[in-house]
Design an enzyme around this catalytic site. Structure first.
Site, mmCIF file in Angstrom:
data_model
loop_
_atom_site.group_PDB
_atom_site.id
_atom_site.type_symbol
_atom_site.label_atom_id
_atom_site.label_comp_id
_atom_site.label_asym_id
_atom_site.label_seq_id
_atom_site.Cartn_x
_atom_site.Cartn_y
_atom_site.Cartn_z
ATOM 1 N N ASP A 65 -65.487 104.875 -12.075
ATOM 2 C CA ASP A 65 -66.191 103.679 -12.520
ATOM 3 C C ASP A 65 -66.306 103.666 -14.050
ATOM 4 O OD1 ASP A 65 -67.549 101.278 -12.153
ATOM 5 O OD2 ASP A 65 -68.837 102.084 -10.567
ATOM 6 N N ASP A 83 -67.940 93.272 -8.131
ATOM 7 C CA ASP A 83 -68.241 93.939 -6.858
ATOM 8 C C ASP A 83 -68.419 92.891 -5.765
ATOM 9 O OD1 ASP A 83 -68.366 96.281 -8.265
ATOM 10 O OD2 ASP A 83 -70.471 96.712 -7.831
#
Length: 430
Positions: free
Chosen positions: A159, A220
């Site tokens: 990430d 997301d």
């Protein structure tokens, strides 16, 4: 920081020479990922069944192995954020939370491997992960790659919270090299482009495809149809940039499948599965496999769907038609001159009868196809390019076809179509 950004630029330019093809993810990865359904639930006292702990992963591994998932290709069981202790150990190594993962990650990897599955883990190129756990700063890249390899990890999602653009430009390629240097095959999933807006000039997809096996381009996913549509809209709007970047070993990742959760109807679930498949997306489920409904399981375990998703040519599909009637058509070229078509309805009124022909969809003249409906299994034999046909598409639903040529024209159709973005790929308003 002019020097730093200059360095980042030099690194980016030098990349193709430095990056190593790891030979992995020749088809889009398939498996299960904890995040969307289980998030950062670390309260194992109040919620032992659903918290991020080794028990959750042992149980999901059992389900993947025993309920038919593994044998269809769903092989990866992937840990996301919030698995680690809040501090590194005395030697500076990442360690799992001792209460929630008492046996450690290596034991979990052994358990997963014994069931014919592979283990994925999560890191963050920054001071902290998005959930506030220890991140992998540039000086820790090599050490963390080594730790993951020693544990027997098979995939890393890296990430990008709490890091700068310069750090990302240096760190993402650095981790690719560090993973390769361990000698262990580790599929590398990067969130890099998502943190840079997902588009050129900030994102160089040529470089990205050299560095990462898959990458998150955009937001997301959440447990809602609106979220699925917003992702689809962005991927369709930017398909001229995104589509050529995908192929064996390097995939665009529109994020997890939320089928089996709470936000999608059955129609919408069938739509997400079909649209992700036509986009050559990784099939990473994020749902509770212990309690999944029969209808959700049937969608996710559709054999023909998975065969199309895993097609060895690895060409990402495109939206080729956007109608005023709110019907859209997507096309994915497949090996052996086959194709997948998805007829998608954004309507919100009632089932819609959509009439077209393969000629209108720029299929080659004088061809004859056998068509199989991917969901119903019904077969239409002898469909000619010029034949008019109708499909009935439910609101927010799809009809998906697998087309196989019975008689080919002189020039194979898939050759015509690989010249992306080619003639037949421009959205058409009929």
């Amino acid at each position: 920081t002019a020097v730093l950004s200059g360095l980042a630029l030099a690194l980016a330019l030098a990349l193709p020479a430095l990056a190593l093809e790891n030979g992995l993810a020749r088809t889009p990865p398939m498996g299960w990922l904890a995040w969307e359904r289980f998030r950062c639930n670390v309260d194992c006292r109040a919620d032992p069944r659903n918290c991020i702990s080794e028990m959750l992963f042992f149980e999901m591994a059992d389900r993947l192995a025993e309920d038919g998932w593994r044998d269809l290709g769903y092989k990866y069981i992937n840990i996301d954020d919030c698995w680690s202790a809040k501090q590194r150990d005395a030697a500076g190594r990442l360690v799992p939370d001792p209460e929630r993962f008492p046996r450690g990650i290596k034991a979990l990897a052994d358990y997963v491997h014994a069931r014919g599955l592979k283990l994925g883990i999560y890191g963050d190129l920054g001071t902290l992960t998005c959930g506030g756990y220890p991140g992998t700063t540039l000086d820790r890249v090599e050490q963390d790659a080594q730790t993951f390899a020693e544990w027997g990890v098979d995939m890393l999602k890296l990430d990008g919270c709490y890091s700068s653009g310069e750090e990302q430009a240096e760190g993402y390629p650095e981790m690719a090299r560090a993973l390769n240097a361990t000698g262990r095959p580790i599929v590398y999933s990067c969130s890099w482009p998502a943190y840079q807006g997902g588009l050129p000039p900030k994102v160089n997809y040529t470089v990205l495809a050299e560095v990462c096996n898959l990458w998150r381009n955009y937001d997301d996913i959440q447990d809602s149809w609106d979220s699925v549509l917003s992702i689809l809209d962005w991927f369709s709007a930017n398909q001229d940039v995104l589509q050529p970047a995908a192929g064996p070993g390097h995939w665009n990742d529109p994020d997890m499948l939320i089928i089996g959760n709470f936000g999608l109807s059955d129609e919408q679930s069938r739509s997400q599965m079909a649209l992700w498949t036509v986009m050559a997306a990784p099939l990473l489920m994020s749902t509770d496999l212990r309690t999944i409904s029969a209808s959700a399981k049937e969608i996710l375990q559709n054999r023909l769907m998975i065969q199309i998703n895993q097609d060895p040519l690895g060409i990402q599909g495109r939206r080729i038609v956007k109608e005023k009637s709110h019907i859209e058509v997507f096309l994915r070229p497949l090996s052996q001159a086959a194709s997948a078509l998805v007829f998608f309805s954004r309507r919100t009124d009632m089932p819609f009868v959509y009439t077209t022909s393969l000629a209108k969809l720029h299929f080659p003249e004088d061809s004859v196809y056998e068509v199989q409906d991917v969901y119903s299994g019904k077969i239409i034999s002898g469909l000619k390019t010029g034949d008019s046909f109708s499909v009935v598409i439910d609101p927010s639903g799809v009809v998906m076809w697998y087309l196989y040529p019975m008689a080919l024209p002189a020039q194979p159709w898939h050759v015509v179509r690989q010249q992306a973005p080619g003639e037949g790929f421009h959205p058409v308003l009929l």
